[in-house]
Design a protein around this motif. Structure first.
Motif, PDB file in Angstrom:
ATOM      1  N   LEU A  55     -19.928 -47.285   5.179  1.00  0.00           N
ATOM      2  CA  LEU A  55     -18.528 -47.433   4.819  1.00  0.00           C
ATOM      3  C   LEU A  55     -18.020 -48.853   5.009  1.00  0.00           C
ATOM      4  O   LEU A  55     -16.831 -49.113   4.953  1.00  0.00           O
ATOM      5  CB  LEU A  55     -17.677 -46.478   5.684  1.00  0.00           C
ATOM      6  CG  LEU A  55     -18.107 -45.014   5.630  1.00  0.00           C
ATOM      7  CD1 LEU A  55     -17.278 -44.218   6.614  1.00  0.00           C
ATOM      8  CD2 LEU A  55     -17.960 -44.453   4.241  1.00  0.00           C
ATOM      9  N   CYS A  57      -9.243 -51.128   4.778  1.00  0.00           N
ATOM     10  CA  CYS A  57      -8.504 -49.865   4.760  1.00  0.00           C
ATOM     11  C   CYS A  57      -7.910 -49.506   6.114  1.00  0.00           C
ATOM     12  O   CYS A  57      -7.851 -48.337   6.442  1.00  0.00           O
ATOM     13  CB  CYS A  57      -9.402 -48.733   4.302  1.00  0.00           C
ATOM     14  SG  CYS A  57     -10.018 -48.916   2.654  1.00  0.00           S
ATOM     15  N   PHE A 108     -12.063 -42.499   8.258  1.00  0.00           N
ATOM     16  CA  PHE A 108     -13.408 -42.223   7.764  1.00  0.00           C
ATOM     17  C   PHE A 108     -14.106 -41.151   8.611  1.00  0.00           C
ATOM     18  O   PHE A 108     -15.297 -41.212   8.847  1.00  0.00           O
ATOM     19  CB  PHE A 108     -14.235 -43.508   7.740  1.00  0.00           C
ATOM     20  CG  PHE A 108     -13.617 -44.549   6.885  1.00  0.00           C
ATOM     21  CD1 PHE A 108     -13.605 -44.400   5.506  1.00  0.00           C
ATOM     22  CD2 PHE A 108     -12.997 -45.647   7.432  1.00  0.00           C
ATOM     23  CE1 PHE A 108     -13.011 -45.348   4.698  1.00  0.00           C
ATOM     24  CE2 PHE A 108     -12.400 -46.597   6.632  1.00  0.00           C
ATOM     25  CZ  PHE A 108     -12.406 -46.450   5.260  1.00  0.00           C
ATOM     26  N   TYR A 154     -24.241 -43.217  -3.587  1.00  0.00           N
ATOM     27  CA  TYR A 154     -22.961 -42.686  -4.023  1.00  0.00           C
ATOM     28  C   TYR A 154     -23.034 -42.082  -5.428  1.00  0.00           C
ATOM     29  O   TYR A 154     -22.375 -41.084  -5.718  1.00  0.00           O
ATOM     30  CB  TYR A 154     -21.903 -43.782  -3.969  1.00  0.00           C
ATOM     31  CG  TYR A 154     -21.865 -44.486  -2.635  1.00  0.00           C
ATOM     32  CD1 TYR A 154     -21.655 -43.751  -1.468  1.00  0.00           C
ATOM     33  CD2 TYR A 154     -22.075 -45.850  -2.533  1.00  0.00           C
ATOM     34  CE1 TYR A 154     -21.637 -44.378  -0.230  1.00  0.00           C
ATOM     35  CE2 TYR A 154     -22.066 -46.491  -1.313  1.00  0.00           C
ATOM     36  CZ  TYR A 154     -21.844 -45.752  -0.159  1.00  0.00           C
ATOM     37  OH  TYR A 154     -21.836 -46.363   1.053  1.00  0.00           O
ATOM     38  N   THR A 183     -12.044 -34.357  -3.102  1.00  0.00           N
ATOM     39  CA  THR A 183     -11.703 -35.510  -2.270  1.00  0.00           C
ATOM     40  C   THR A 183     -12.918 -36.406  -2.061  1.00  0.00           C
ATOM     41  O   THR A 183     -12.856 -37.631  -2.200  1.00  0.00           O
ATOM     42  CB  THR A 183     -11.168 -35.048  -0.907  1.00  0.00           C
ATOM     43  OG1 THR A 183      -9.955 -34.326  -1.108  1.00  0.00           O
ATOM     44  CG2 THR A 183     -10.890 -36.234   0.007  1.00  0.00           C
ATOM     45  N   ILE A 207     -13.661 -40.353  -3.080  1.00  0.00           N
ATOM     46  CA  ILE A 207     -14.126 -41.398  -2.169  1.00  0.00           C
ATOM     47  C   ILE A 207     -15.420 -42.026  -2.695  1.00  0.00           C
ATOM     48  O   ILE A 207     -15.624 -43.240  -2.609  1.00  0.00           O
ATOM     49  CB  ILE A 207     -14.323 -40.826  -0.757  1.00  0.00           C
ATOM     50  CG1 ILE A 207     -12.980 -40.332  -0.197  1.00  0.00           C
ATOM     51  CG2 ILE A 207     -14.909 -41.869   0.178  1.00  0.00           C
ATOM     52  CD1 ILE A 207     -13.096 -39.545   1.092  1.00  0.00           C
ATOM     53  N   GLY A 231     -11.653 -42.824  -8.842  1.00  0.00           N
ATOM     54  CA  GLY A 231     -11.477 -42.304  -7.494  1.00  0.00           C
ATOM     55  C   GLY A 231     -10.070 -41.803  -7.250  1.00  0.00           C
ATOM     56  O   GLY A 231      -9.866 -40.694  -6.742  1.00  0.00           O
ATOM     57  N   LEU A 288      -8.534 -38.001  -6.366  1.00  0.00           N
ATOM     58  CA  LEU A 288      -7.730 -37.764  -5.167  1.00  0.00           C
ATOM     59  C   LEU A 288      -6.383 -37.160  -5.529  1.00  0.00           C
ATOM     60  O   LEU A 288      -5.863 -36.283  -4.824  1.00  0.00           O
ATOM     61  CB  LEU A 288      -7.551 -39.070  -4.395  1.00  0.00           C
ATOM     62  CG  LEU A 288      -8.823 -39.647  -3.775  1.00  0.00           C
ATOM     63  CD1 LEU A 288      -8.548 -41.028  -3.192  1.00  0.00           C
ATOM     64  CD2 LEU A 288      -9.392 -38.725  -2.708  1.00  0.00           C
ATOM     65  N   TYR A 305      -6.151 -41.405   1.762  1.00  0.00           N
ATOM     66  CA  TYR A 305      -6.748 -42.394   0.868  1.00  0.00           C
ATOM     67  C   TYR A 305      -5.771 -42.825  -0.213  1.00  0.00           C
ATOM     68  O   TYR A 305      -5.745 -43.994  -0.618  1.00  0.00           O
ATOM     69  CB  TYR A 305      -8.033 -41.847   0.246  1.00  0.00           C
ATOM     70  CG  TYR A 305      -9.254 -42.152   1.070  1.00  0.00           C
ATOM     71  CD1 TYR A 305      -9.886 -43.385   0.967  1.00  0.00           C
ATOM     72  CD2 TYR A 305      -9.756 -41.226   1.971  1.00  0.00           C
ATOM     73  CE1 TYR A 305     -10.997 -43.684   1.730  1.00  0.00           C
ATOM     74  CE2 TYR A 305     -10.875 -41.508   2.739  1.00  0.00           C
ATOM     75  CZ  TYR A 305     -11.493 -42.742   2.615  1.00  0.00           C
ATOM     76  OH  TYR A 305     -12.592 -43.036   3.386  1.00  0.00           O
TER      77      TYR A 305
END
Length: 825
Positions: A17, A24, A64, A135, A157, A161, A172, A176, A192
């Motif tokens: 991450l 963030c 996270f 990912y 969700t 991410i 993304g 969300l 987020y």
């Protein structure tokens, strides 16, 4: 179908991450070893940033926390009754992941092969792919889940991410947002989205997102959590100090709150600041006492709040002395201290000292002065009587930076405040020459045009501003104001409702562009409520509460509208209980609680709350109505009638006015009534001139006069909407009978017409609105025993109104001066 117990302990390699961790983070504190020195930077931050703050580290970890995501996934699976292949096997595999056992991926692969339709197996696979930074592969697993389980929000969700990890931000954020549209909203999706709004410089939108999590977190009563503090910081950045008050008030009032808890300490510090900003001395004292003997008591923010509290308590010398002892090498803190001194001196009434501190404050910015700082300087200088001095400074700065549209906008704002509309127009022309698509300029142009009475042009200006930026809530509300102007429309209780309904499509248009605006839903609810559209109002208030779960006005109106409908009283009671905890002394809350008790068959208890409400909201028509109905339930007729008539003299929503008249007719049914006619003028009500008898007949309402002292000939006669004959202000002058409102059955018809249109004007000459009567014929001595008929009228609908006699007959739809009046009780 098997139930799956929540799997705990799954961990994810946090190195995957790294890219997001760097940007963030969620709390804006300066580096500190302890909470006692945590301070808020005065910079215009677009993203929360931090280095070593303990709270920031917690925020990073929480943002996270995929452990919580997994637990949420399984909880939602149970809620949706999703099919689970083998709960025992899944729990075993989770333990393998927890211990970082190398067999975990193989075990999971075998499980998915055995149960290819098990969404949770794919969810765990996606988590494993995240740990390997795969990912793209994770998105395939997650989309597989969503094909068969589109409402499974944890997978959506996590998909959002994953797209963020791949720098596909639009994809993304889309996922969300879809998570929010499902029944089981995922708190992590909200966080987020809030982060994304902050990243794009929109703390207002971030606030709208994050406060949704209050649905699951609630308002802290014994202990604050990280989400509460993140929301409090957003409230602070958007100057919503009332939001902080409502958030932490119960925590401060709880005598058992653990002040050794870092998060509680920070929460009460935020409350202390907000309470002093809002001049709420009682809450400020409670917070101050909570902080005493804690490490936060001597922190810079707490000292500033203590000085502000001393000022509110008129301890001006102590306040200034404390501020003088706080000099800081930090430029932002020093500016804040100087500004606070200016505020204290102003509170003391020392304009010169305050102005001197304001000058120090604004000059400290040099060439880096911001529009917000200038706005603060101008507004406070104007309050000290030095507005022109500040305005000249602002003009000078703008002339030095003529292409700075935001700076020009502050100048226009100040010129409007000074009522220099010509100067404001000139500045707007200058702004638009260099920034033709600057939305705030069109909004301000609309404000000026509205102030000049040019509503149509104002509407066009507001529309143009919204074309450029449809997310300006204040502009949508201004647009509705220009479409529905209380200065030009006669908004009586009976006719305003239908006119208000015409605004509902505009609200729907605004909400389509701003679906996360609790304010728009609340305003739509109020508009629908005023027009008697109670189901629409209830739905709007409920939607407002979904977006902002502890919004006090929406809570109040949700209780009241349910009580009005005499429906969902159990739900109304739950909301009422929340109100009783949040703000038990608030008069609007007392009104809602009292009205609900009356509708629930407890009139005596209800009246106790309503009388308390009336002390805080003197002469409020709705409270008077509620009290009147309460006394009706107790069969105390005279008292009930008195309160209902008092309510009808003011503005009531249509359905309440109708209910008040129904109650009057139920308690005192009559087919005939004799009313006293009195002379009226600009001073008010004068001598009695005689009586008029009102009687229901087959031909309609019979109106028979027995009056002296009127002008000879025909005199106009109409029923007006309110039961009062008092004078009122019209065009700056006291005019007879104005308090009675407009003609009954007349105003809405006129509001639908353009009275500058010759066709409409001609049509008006020949129309006979429901409340208009034939002229009253008076003899040469000024006496009348004439009888006329209102063919469409009944005495029942006229209870709680007035009968007005005008000098001379109506001509071209217009009446002469009001000279006599009778109240129909």
């Amino acid at each position: 179908m098997r139930k799956l117990k929540i799997i705990k302990g799954i961990t994810v390699n946090s190195t995957c991450l790294k890219r997001l961790v760097t940007c963030c983070l969620f709390l804006s504190f300066q580096t500190s070893a302890s909470v006692s020195t945590l301070t808020i930077d005065e910079k215009d931050l677009l993203i929360y940033s931090t280095q070593n703050s303990e709270l920031a580290k917690r925020s990073q970890s929480d943002l996270f926390n995929f452990n919580s995501l997994i637990e949420s996934s399984l909880f939602n699976a149970n809620q949706l009754n999703m099919e689970i292949g083998d709960a025992k096997a899944l729990n075993f595999i989770s333990e393998l992941f927890k211990s970082k056992d190398s067999r975990a991926p193989i075990a999971l692969a075998n499980y998915i092969k055995r149960y290819p339709k098990d969404a949770l197996g794919f969810q765990l696979a996606a988590i494993e792919l995240f740990s390997q930074q795969k990912y793209q592969e994770a998105t395939l697993a997650l989309r597989n889940i969503l094909q068969s389980n589109p409402n499974y929000t944890p997978a959506r969700t996590l998909l959002g991410i994953a797209w963020l990890m791949l720098n596909e931000n639009a994809l993304g954020i889309e996922q969300l947002k879809l998570s929010l549209a499902t029944k089981h909203t995922d708190p992590l999706a909200i966080k987020y989205l809030a982060w994304d709004a902050l990243r794009n410089g929109d703390p207002v939108q971030a606030t709208k997102y994050l406060q949704r999590n209050l649905q699951t977190n609630g308002i802290p009563t014994t202990s604050a959590n990280l989400m509460h503090l993140e929301l409090a910081e957003l409230y602070r950045q958007t100057n919503d100090f009332m939001g902080i008050l409502q958030l932490f008030k119960l925590l401060a009032e709880n005598p058992t709150t653990d002040m050794s808890n870092t998060l509680n300490l920070e929460a009460i510090s935020r409350l202390f600041e907000a309470a002093t900003e809002m001049a709420d001395i009682n809450i400020a004292r409670i917070a101050n006492n909570k902080l005493t003997h804690t490490s936060a008591y001597t922190s810079f923010p707490s000292q500033i709040s203590r000085a502000r509290l001393l000022g509110l308590e008129s301890e001006f010398s102590k306040a200034i002395s404390l501020l003088d002892s706080l000099k800081s090498e930090n430029q932002h803190m020093e500016r804040r201290r100087v500004l606070e001194k200016a505020k204290i001196f102003a509170l003391q009434g020392n304009a010169n000292a305050s102005s001197k501190e304001l000058d120090t404050y604004i000059t400290s910015f040099g060439e880096q002065v911001t529009p917000n700082a200038i706005r603060e300087y101008v507004q406070r200088s104007a309050a000290l009587g030095k507005g022109n001095q500040a305005l000249n400074y602002l003009k000078k700065v703008y002339n030095q930076h003529p292409k700075n549209a935001y700076l020009g906008s502050v100048l226009v704002e100040s010129q409007i405040q000074a009522n220099d509309l010509v100067g404001a127009q000139t500045t707007l022309d200058s702004i638009l020459r260099t920034s033709a698509d600057f939305a705030p300029a069109y909004y301000q142009r609309g404000v000026i045009l509205y102030n000049l009475g040019e509503n149509e042009n104002a509407t066009q200006a507001f529309r143009r501003s919204l074309e450029l930026d449809p997310h300006q809530i204040e502009v949508w509300l201004a647009l509705m104001g220009s479409l529905h102007d209380h200065r030009t429309h006669s908004h009586t209780s009976q006719n305003a409702g239908k006119d208000h309904q015409s605004l509902l499509p505009v609200f729907d248009e605004a909400i389509e562009k701003n679906p996360d605006s609790s304010e728009l839903f609340y305003e739509k609810g109020i508009t629908a409520y005023s027009g008697g559209e109670l189901e629409t109002a209830k739905a709007a208030f409920d939607r407002s509460l979904k977006l902002s779960p502890f919004n006090l006005p929406s809570l109040v109106m949700s209780v009241i509208v349910r009580a009005d409908l005499n429906d969902e009283l159990t739900n109304a009671q739950k909301l009422s209980d929340v109100l009783g905890v949040l703000a038990p002394e608030n008069p609007a809350v007392q009104d809602a609680i009292g009205w609900l008790k009356i509708k629930a068959g407890k009139p005596q208890e209800g009246l106790e709350h309503l009388q308390s409400a009336l002390k805080g909201m003197h002469d409020d028509a709705a409270v008077q109505f509620h009290i009147g109905i309460g006394y009706q339930k107790l069969n105390t007729i005279d008292t009930s009638v008195a309160y209902l008539l008092q309510a009808l003299r003011d503005e009531l929503p249509t359905h309440l006015a109708d209910a008040a008249r129904q109650a009057l007719n139920t308690m005192q049914p009559v087919g005939q009534k004799i009313v006293e006619v009195k002379q009226i003028n600009g001073f008010g009500v004068g001598d009695k001139l005689g009586t008029i008898t009102l009687k229901d007949t087959k031909e309609g309402l019979q109106v028979t006069a027995q009056i002296n002292g009127l002008p000879p000939g025909n005199n106009g006669m109409h029923f007006h909407v309110k039961p009062t004959c008092e004078a009122g202000i019209e065009d700056g002058k006291k005019v007879a009978g104005v308090a009675a409102g407009g003609h009954y059955g007349h105003d809405h018809m006129m509001m639908e017409m353009d009275m500058n249109d010759p066709i409409h004007m001609e049509h008006m000459k020949n129309m006979k609105p429901k409340g208009d009567l034939p002229p009253l014929l008076t003899d040469a001595n000024g006496s009348s025993t004439a009888t006329v008929y209102g063919s469409k009228l009944t005495l029942a609908e006229l209870r709680g109104r007035s009968l007005m006699i005008h000098n001379g007959p109506d001509q071209d739809g217009k009446s002469g001066a009001k000279i006599a009046c009778a109240i129909i009780d």
